[in-house]
Design a protein around this motif. Structure first.
Motif, short mmCIF file in Angstrom:
data_model
loop_
_atom_site.label_atom_id
_atom_site.label_comp_id
_atom_site.label_asym_id
_atom_site.label_seq_id
_atom_site.Cartn_x
_atom_site.Cartn_y
_atom_site.Cartn_z
N ALA A 33 -3.76 8.11 15.21
CA ALA A 33 -2.31 8.25 15.09
C ALA A 33 -1.63 7.63 16.31
O ALA A 33 -2.14 7.71 17.43
N ILE A 34 -0.48 7.02 16.07
CA ILE A 34 0.33 6.42 17.13
C ILE A 34 1.55 7.30 17.35
O ILE A 34 2.33 7.53 16.42
N ILE A 35 1.71 7.78 18.57
CA ILE A 35 2.83 8.66 18.92
C ILE A 35 3.81 7.87 19.78
O ILE A 35 3.45 7.34 20.83
N ALA A 36 5.03 7.75 19.30
CA ALA A 36 6.08 7.03 20.02
C ALA A 36 6.88 8.03 20.86
O ALA A 36 7.32 9.07 20.35
N THR A 37 7.07 7.70 22.13
CA THR A 37 7.78 8.58 23.05
C THR A 37 9.00 7.87 23.62
O THR A 37 9.08 6.63 23.62
N ASP A 38 9.92 8.65 24.12
CA ASP A 38 11.11 8.11 24.76
C ASP A 38 10.72 7.46 26.09
O ASP A 38 10.04 8.06 26.91
N PRO A 39 11.13 6.21 26.33
CA PRO A 39 10.71 5.52 27.56
C PRO A 39 11.54 5.86 28.79
O PRO A 39 11.31 5.29 29.87
N ALA A 40 12.48 6.78 28.69
CA ALA A 40 13.39 7.05 29.80
C ALA A 40 12.65 7.62 31.01
O ALA A 40 11.93 8.62 30.89
N TYR A 41 12.79 6.98 32.15
CA TYR A 41 12.34 7.46 33.45
C TYR A 41 10.82 7.62 33.57
O TYR A 41 10.34 8.27 34.50
N THR A 42 10.03 7.07 32.67
CA THR A 42 8.58 7.25 32.76
C THR A 42 8.01 6.54 33.98
O THR A 42 7.14 7.09 34.67
N GLY A 76 -13.40 9.63 21.50
CA GLY A 76 -13.18 10.65 20.50
C GLY A 76 -11.75 11.13 20.39
O GLY A 76 -11.48 12.17 19.80
N VAL A 77 -10.82 10.37 20.94
CA VAL A 77 -9.40 10.74 20.90
C VAL A 77 -8.80 10.25 19.58
O VAL A 77 -9.12 9.15 19.11
N LYS A 78 -7.94 11.04 18.99
CA LYS A 78 -7.34 10.72 17.70
C LYS A 78 -5.87 10.34 17.81
O LYS A 78 -5.18 10.25 16.78
N ALA A 79 -5.37 10.12 19.01
CA ALA A 79 -3.95 9.78 19.17
C ALA A 79 -3.78 8.85 20.37
O ALA A 79 -4.46 9.00 21.39
N ILE A 80 -2.87 7.90 20.23
CA ILE A 80 -2.49 6.98 21.30
C ILE A 80 -0.98 7.07 21.46
O ILE A 80 -0.23 6.92 20.48
N ALA A 81 -0.53 7.34 22.67
CA ALA A 81 0.90 7.47 22.97
C ALA A 81 1.40 6.16 23.57
O ALA A 81 0.77 5.60 24.48
N ILE A 82 2.52 5.68 23.06
CA ILE A 82 3.11 4.44 23.54
C ILE A 82 4.62 4.62 23.56
O ILE A 82 5.18 5.41 22.78
N THR A 92 0.85 -1.18 0.00
CA THR A 92 0.00 0.00 0.00
C THR A 92 0.88 1.23 0.00
O THR A 92 1.96 1.24 0.62
N PRO A 93 0.47 2.29 -0.66
CA PRO A 93 1.28 3.53 -0.63
C PRO A 93 1.31 4.10 0.77
O PRO A 93 0.31 4.04 1.50
N PRO A 94 2.44 4.62 1.20
CA PRO A 94 2.52 5.17 2.56
C PRO A 94 1.57 6.35 2.73
O PRO A 94 1.54 7.27 1.91
N ALA A 95 0.77 6.27 3.79
CA ALA A 95 -0.18 7.35 4.06
C ALA A 95 0.57 8.56 4.60
O ALA A 95 1.58 8.44 5.30
N PRO A 96 0.09 9.76 4.29
CA PRO A 96 0.76 10.97 4.83
C PRO A 96 0.67 11.01 6.35
O PRO A 96 -0.38 10.71 6.94
N THR A 97 1.78 11.35 6.96
CA THR A 97 1.82 11.39 8.42
C THR A 97 1.03 12.58 8.95
O THR A 97 1.15 13.70 8.47
N VAL A 98 0.20 12.30 9.94
CA VAL A 98 -0.62 13.35 10.54
C VAL A 98 0.28 14.26 11.37
O VAL A 98 1.11 13.77 12.15
N PRO A 99 0.16 15.57 11.27
CA PRO A 99 0.97 16.46 12.12
C PRO A 99 0.68 16.22 13.60
O PRO A 99 -0.44 15.86 13.99
N MET A 100 1.69 16.43 14.41
CA MET A 100 1.55 16.19 15.84
C MET A 100 0.47 17.08 16.45
O MET A 100 -0.34 16.63 17.27
N SER A 101 0.42 18.33 16.04
CA SER A 101 -0.57 19.25 16.61
C SER A 101 -1.99 18.83 16.27
O SER A 101 -2.90 18.95 17.09
N ALA A 102 -2.19 18.32 15.05
CA ALA A 102 -3.54 17.89 14.66
C ALA A 102 -3.95 16.61 15.37
O ALA A 102 -5.12 16.42 15.70
N ALA A 103 -2.99 15.72 15.63
CA ALA A 103 -3.33 14.46 16.30
C ALA A 103 -3.68 14.67 17.77
O ALA A 103 -4.44 13.88 18.34
N LEU A 104 -3.15 15.72 18.38
CA LEU A 104 -3.33 15.93 19.82
C LEU A 104 -4.39 16.98 20.14
O LEU A 104 -4.42 17.49 21.25
#
Length: 538
Positions: A417-426, A365-371, A291-303
């Motif tokens: 959208a899936i937002i990947a975060t740094d796992p340090a000290y969480t 109604g949330v459009k982003a999941i942080a992991i 499948t063609p890569p879908a355009p990445t959603v901007p961070m501000s729009a996802a949150l």
């Protein structure tokens, strides 16, 4: 003060680059199964020989040797079967090379750790950044012998890497070793042989755009009719024109069937793979396409509507919804799964937990999941964690890579959208700043729930610590509103603030409280026994 490593900025994970759907080949006749077995065994033998030739070529392989191999296979099968076999051999050889490089890196890390610990005195304690010496002389001696074994193994692996030599077992090394432990595996020799033969069969065909229904070798019509182009030695088994065999069953892909049907009607490439499940005695067919890569959603729009933060654990997902300001909303949610069964059972458990997580996100109604962007590839070695076998089993059992890949693929279909975060000290900072404030008589907040809040605040761009206001100068509060919040670009803004020595209020004189921990420095009539003894001693 403990040095804190730099925190990487969160990012929106990319969507999937392909689709794979599977359906069962039901109601096959005895003749259909016999033809599938003969074709799979014949092409599997050709694939084994071609893989052997490819491994023998090593680094000397080029386009001429590839063309020669393909010509030899074409005479025994067909041009398209030969192309699929040679491509599979190249992919398997490249995968073995990557695994070889990863194994060499693991050996180097293990050797460096052992050498460091052997250089320290026996019983010396380690630090957070480096391990200490071994506990006993016996363990020191055993590790010195293991160092020699790993050094020899590293020398052999480096020599193989430079020569382009890889070791591959078609069908899997684990299944091959199971042959010597049938009692422990609960298998008979006949059952193992069925598994071994099915694993070594080859019934896969790459798609080709512009051809009829996107595949000339294994063709499926829009109404579900499956036909296979037979190899030249088995052409006498054909029951359809042009050396093809048509199965009596019909295929209907329940998942993404409309998308698959649109592709084949437009003659776009679709790859197929037919395989047998020996345990159930069922045949399956898998269709896959890019499948063609879908355009990445901007961070501000996802949150815009906040985020659902997820903390990955060995037996459950701890999730909490946060608003755009980083404040937890409602109660945390737990999505348990069991990873003690076989691979199919574990995969189903993870898929079921992620499905419930996505349904909850859609309900909110949330459009982003942080992991967390977790990767335990370098954390599983026994040389790094020593005797902590249970901890190594814990991090080895957490499906971090598979969970994130599956969540990304499932969320892409849901528009999340899936937002990947740094796992340090969480986990550490989440428990320090959020576990106690979020605990009440009606809600018991766990350390994992607090870590989810920390992950969500990091994804939103907020520091993990809570906003705390210092005391005003006096009741009139002449300085106005003040907080201890650091600016967005300040490095280390998420970590706890260092303790500033001295008084906390302006009414205390300088130097006040510097001897608060010394009982003998206070204006008291009593003194400690140690102090009195020192005063009386000559």
């Amino acid at each position: 003060m403990t040095e804190v490593r730099a925190i990487e900025a969160p990012f929106v994970a990319g969507g999937p680059s392909g689709v794979a759907v599977r359906d069962r080949l039901k109601n096959l006749t005895a003749e259909d199964e016999q033809v599938l077995r003969l074709v799979g065994a014949h092409l599997g033998a050709l694939a084994s020989g071609d893989l052997k030739t490819r491994c023998a070529d090593g680094l000397a392989h080029d386009h001429q040797t590839w063309a020669a191999r393909k010509r030899e296979l074409t005479a025994l099968s067909s041009a398209r079967w030969a192309g699929a076999i040679t491509k599979a051999s190249h992919d398997q050889w490249a995968l073995a090379r990557r695994c070889q490089a990863a194994h060499i890196a693991d050996l180097q890390a293990a050797i460096a750790t052992i050498r460091h610990r052997l250089s320290l005195p026996v019983g010396e304690k380690g630090t957070r950044k480096a391990p200490g010496g071994y506990r006993s002389a016996q363990e020191w001696h055993a590790k010195s012998r293991r160092l020699r074994v790993l050094t020899d193994r590293l020398r052999r692996e480096r020599a193989d890497q430079q020569a382009g030599i890889v070791h591959i077992v078609r069908g899997g090394k684990r299944l091959a070793r199971t042959r010597h432990h049938l009692d422990a595996a609960g298998l008979t020799e006949t059952e193992w042989l069925q598994k071994w033969q099915a694993a070594r069969w080859f019934l896969a065909a790459d798609g080709e755009s512009g051809k009829r229904y996107g595949n000339e070798t294994i063709r499926i019509t829009p109404d579900g009719e499956v036909s296979i182009r037979l190899p030249t030695p088995l052409a006498h088994l054909a029951n359809a024109p042009h050396g093809r065999y048509t199965l009596t069953t019909r295929v209907t892909f329940a998942h993404r069937g409309t998308e698959w049907r649109d592709r084949i009607e437009a003659n776009r490439a679709v790859a197929y793979r037919i395989h047998l499940d020996p345990d159930r005695g069922r045949w399956y067919i898998t269709a896959s396409w890019q499948t063609p890569p879908a355009p990445t959603v901007p961070m501000s729009a996802a949150l815009v509507h906040g985020v659902i933060a997820v903390d990955t654990n060995a037996d459950h997902l701890a999730a909490w919804r946060l608003d755009v300001h980083g404040n937890p909303i409602g109660n945390p949610r737990h999505f348990p799964y069991d990873l003690t069964g076989n691979a199919d059972y574990r995969d189903a458990q993870v898929r079921h937990a992620l499905t419930r997580l996505l349904h909850w996100a859609q309900t909110c109604g949330v459009k982003a999941i942080a992991i967390e962007d977790l990767d335990f590839a370098a954390e599983k070695t026994r040389e790094k964690h020593g005797r902590h076998k249970r901890f190594r089993q814990l991090i080895s059992g957490m499906p971090t890579g598979k969970l994130r890949a599956r969540l990304t693929a499932m969320a892409d279909a849901s528009g999340i959208a899936i937002i990947a975060t740094d796992p340090a000290y969480t986990s550490k900072w989440g428990a320090q700043h959020w576990q106690a404030p979020l605990t009440s008589k009606k809600r018991a907040t766990t350390r994992h729930d607090a870590a989810a809040v920390a992950i969500g605040r990091r994804a939103l761009g907020h520091p993990i610590r809570r906003r705390t206001a210092p005391p005003p100068a006096h009741q009139s509060d002449e300085q106005g509103h003040r907080t201890a919040q650091a600016r967005t670009g300040t490095r280390g803004r998420e970590e706890p603030r260092p303790r500033i020595p001295g008084p906390r209020t302006r009414s205390a004189p300088p130097g006040y409280g510097q001897n608060a921990g010394d009982q003998n420095a206070q204006h008291r009539s009593e003194r400690s026994a140690e102090h009195v003894q020192l005063m009386l001693s000559p």
